[in-house]
Design a protein around this motif. Sequence first.
Motif, PDB file in Angstrom:
ATOM      1  N   GLN A  79      61.710  17.597  62.651  1.00  0.00           N
ATOM      2  CA  GLN A  79      60.949  16.420  62.234  1.00  0.00           C
ATOM      3  C   GLN A  79      59.643  16.368  63.027  1.00  0.00           C
ATOM      4  O   GLN A  79      59.480  17.107  64.008  1.00  0.00           O
ATOM      5  CB  GLN A  79      61.762  15.150  62.472  1.00  0.00           C
ATOM      6  N   PRO A  80      58.687  15.539  62.586  1.00  0.00           N
ATOM      7  CA  PRO A  80      57.425  15.443  63.339  1.00  0.00           C
ATOM      8  C   PRO A  80      57.675  15.060  64.793  1.00  0.00           C
ATOM      9  O   PRO A  80      58.482  14.179  65.085  1.00  0.00           O
ATOM     10  CB  PRO A  80      56.659  14.341  62.596  1.00  0.00           C
ATOM     11  N   ILE A 125      56.645  19.789  66.733  1.00  0.00           N
ATOM     12  CA  ILE A 125      57.800  19.343  65.968  1.00  0.00           C
ATOM     13  C   ILE A 125      58.963  19.151  66.935  1.00  0.00           C
ATOM     14  O   ILE A 125      58.981  19.742  68.020  1.00  0.00           O
ATOM     15  CB  ILE A 125      58.196  20.346  64.853  1.00  0.00           C
ATOM     16  N   GLY A 164      56.065  25.161  60.804  1.00  0.00           N
ATOM     17  CA  GLY A 164      56.265  23.721  60.880  1.00  0.00           C
ATOM     18  C   GLY A 164      55.023  22.899  60.626  1.00  0.00           C
ATOM     19  O   GLY A 164      54.958  21.723  61.012  1.00  0.00           O
ATOM     20  N   LEU A 185      55.203  19.375  58.908  1.00  0.00           N
ATOM     21  CA  LEU A 185      55.678  18.304  59.788  1.00  0.00           C
ATOM     22  C   LEU A 185      54.594  17.896  60.788  1.00  0.00           C
ATOM     23  O   LEU A 185      54.456  16.727  61.142  1.00  0.00           O
ATOM     24  CB  LEU A 185      56.927  18.764  60.532  1.00  0.00           C
ATOM     25  N   LYS A 186      53.810  18.852  61.227  1.00  0.00           N
ATOM     26  CA  LYS A 186      52.751  18.550  62.199  1.00  0.00           C
ATOM     27  C   LYS A 186      51.635  17.710  61.579  1.00  0.00           C
ATOM     28  O   LYS A 186      51.044  16.871  62.258  1.00  0.00           O
ATOM     29  CB  LYS A 186      52.200  19.851  62.784  1.00  0.00           C
TER      30      LYS A 186
END
Length: 265
Positions: free
Chosen positions: A39-40, A75, A204, A207-208
């Motif tokens: 997740q972020p 992340i 990722g 998410l970032k």
Amino acid sequence: MLSRLSRLSRPAALAVCAVPVLGLFAVAAFAPLPFVIAQPGLTADVLGAHEGKPVIVISGAPTLPTKGQLRMTTIEATGPSTTVRLPQLLDDWFDSSRSVMPKEAVYPSGGSDEEIEKHNLKQMAASQEDATRAALGFLKKDPKDVKVDLNLADVGGPSAGLLFSLGIVDKLDGDGSGGDLTGGRTVAGTGTITEDGKVGAVGGVALKTQAAHRDGASVFLVPSAECSDAASELPEGLQLIPVSSLSDAVNALRALNRGEPAPSC
């Protein structure tokens, strides 16, 4: 067994055949799977302070005041030893704020949690050295004369390299014309960097971009190789700029400051 099933009615035969299939599903549901849930994560302004200390400290050369922010992004993922099972995987698969990723994509080194943490911190230290060399090389400054200390060692991995280099450039040279490289904006991004200034992919990125948008960024610098991944779930109002080198990133930010268009995915 086949001859016995042939004497059963169709519903009964299907019921008998379903038993081992259901058993397999039951085993799969509780078996550990080689994935992590991500997740972020946090973002940090490399032009500011982290845990009470300036992230970038420069001696041996005059520095310029900065007004904007350059936020490195991360992340957060389940740990390498965390067990992920099918029900959790299915729940997170359809959650746009989370991502299901192969474990080896996040933890390529293998090993225990402690070994991986040491590996990531070692990568971060090497990334900071490369970021310093890249920035000073871009500015044609001698590393023997200019000393740079980077204080963000507790965030593992090499993906902040580009942002560290940009932070050093901003503090030493701004936009090259007396202004701030960010133009007062909150700029976020990600990307590894080599000592000769080449920007590499990190993973990722979707998410970032969410983390960057959450923390107020209006511009996001992404490695060119990951343009499509970043654009797939880009938050509204976040400008995506692909870069393959430190000079690409600096030139794009300078173009924005002049009111000119920057590259886009």
